[in-house]
Design an enzyme around this catalytic site. Structure first.
Site, PDB file in Angstrom:
ATOM      1  N   HIS A  23       0.851  -1.190   0.000  1.00 16.98           N
ATOM      2  CA  HIS A  23       0.000   0.000   0.000  1.00 16.98           C
ATOM      3  C   HIS A  23       0.891   1.246   0.000  1.00 16.98           C
ATOM      4  CE1 HIS A  23      -2.986   2.730   2.181  1.00 16.98           C
ATOM      5  NE2 HIS A  23      -3.650   2.322   1.127  1.00 16.98           N
ATOM      6  N   HIS A  41      -0.325  10.882  -2.355  1.00 16.26           N
ATOM      7  CA  HIS A  41      -1.591  10.523  -1.716  1.00 16.26           C
ATOM      8  C   HIS A  41      -2.517  11.717  -1.497  1.00 16.26           C
ATOM      9  CE1 HIS A  41      -4.440   9.637   1.529  1.00 16.26           C
ATOM     10  NE2 HIS A  41      -4.501   8.460   0.952  1.00 16.26           N
TER      11      HIS A  41
HETATM   12  O1  G3P Z   1      -6.396   0.897  -1.465  1.00 17.15           O
HETATM   13  C1  G3P Z   1      -7.343   1.708  -0.889  1.00 17.15           C
HETATM   14  C2  G3P Z   1      -6.811   2.664   0.078  1.00 17.15           C
HETATM   15  O2  G3P Z   1      -5.561   3.080  -0.370  1.00 17.15           O
HETATM   16  C3  G3P Z   1      -7.720   3.804   0.277  1.00 17.15           C
HETATM   17  O3  G3P Z   1      -7.321   4.688   1.269  1.00 17.15           O
HETATM   18  O4  G3P Z   1      -6.605   6.935   1.941  1.00 17.15           O
HETATM   19  O5  G3P Z   1      -5.000   5.050   1.974  1.00 17.15           O
HETATM   20  O6  G3P Z   1      -5.726   6.005  -0.164  1.00 17.15           O
HETATM   21  P1  G3P Z   1      -6.113   5.717   1.244  1.00 17.15           P
HETATM   22 CA    CA Z   2      -4.805   4.662  -1.800  1.00 16.93          CA
END
Ligand code: G3P
Ligand code: CA
Length: 230
Positions: free
Chosen positions: A5, A47
């Site tokens: 992630h 992000h």
């Molecule tokens: O993969 C989904 C997740 O990344 C969504 O939340 O805020 O970490 O981008 P965020």
């Molecule tokens: Ca994300």
């Protein structure tokens, strides 16, 4: 499948090429990145809608050109990548999950630019596009039948299979705590897959082992990957 992630942000600055390279090296099956549009219409990987948390810049991403964004320090001297660089890094090595950040700020035309770029790079089959903005996912489905698409969700809906059908998505992607075994069963029954995030502690790992989603996205791919495989 295990997804890094924002790459491997436990060890490297999130959403940078260094972080993505590391996620691939430590054995992730997938990497996830977040995408915005610069003021001159380039797809860039960061992000937040604002620059302050992850860079030495100030203000909104959308108010800066790609050249201005790439002069910033995104941590340890790393730069904000262009999406094209991340696609080129991932292709042939891991699946790439591209989250388009269409909420709360909208980027008109982002979907067209994204599909054009993925087609040009021959990367449609190796990428998935996900978003909290489900209308964008439906637009993408109308544009490109071969692209794997996912809808992100924070709550447990009454009928996730219906949400998949309405948006044209293949993957239902909730926060791990909004998943339950019945949800996984319903999504699988509709021919879909379940991908959850952010699975970063023992409690989340235990719930994933119980519910058995298809993919798990984590900010700690080394430790959580080992715990999920054990
Ligand atoms: O993969 C989904 C997740 O990344 C969504 O939340 O805020 O970490 O981008 P965020
Ligand atoms: Ca994300």
């Amino acid at each position: 499948m295990i997804g890094g992630h924002r790459g491997n942000p436990a060890q490297h600055p999130e959403n940078t090429l260094r972080s993505f390279r590391s996620a691939i090296e430590v054995g992730c099956d997938l990497i996830e990145c977040d995408v915005h549009l610069s003021s001159d219409g380039r797809l860039v990987v960061i992000h937040d809608h604002t620059l302050e948390r992850t860079t030495n810049g100030k203000g909104l991403v959308r108010d800066h050109t790609a050249a201005e964004l790439r002069r910033l320090d995104a941590g340890h001297g790393e730069r904000i990548p262009l999406l094209q660089e991340v696609v080129e890094l991932a292709i042939g090595k891991v699946g790439l999950v591209i989250e388009i950040k269409q909420v709360p700020i909208q980027y008109p035309g982002l979907e067209d630019k994204l599909v054009a770029m993925l087609r040009q790079l021959g990367a449609i089959a190796e990428c998935a596009v996900v978003s909290f903005h489900h209308p964008s996912i439906r637009v993408l489905r109308e544009m490109e039948a071969r692209l794997q698409l996912g809808i992100l969700e924070g709550a447990r809906p009454i009928d996730p299979a219906r949400m998949l059908k309405e948006s044209g998505a293949d993957v239902f992607s909730p926060h791990w705590g909004a998943m339950d075994p019945q949800l996984v069963k319903e999504v699988h029954g509709a021919g879909g897959a379940v991908g959850v995030w952010p699975v970063d502690d023992d409690q989340a790992v235990a719930w994933c082992k119980f519910c058995k989603p298809d993919s798990v996205f984590t900010n700690r791919p080394v430790e959580i990957g080992a715990a999920l495989r054990s």
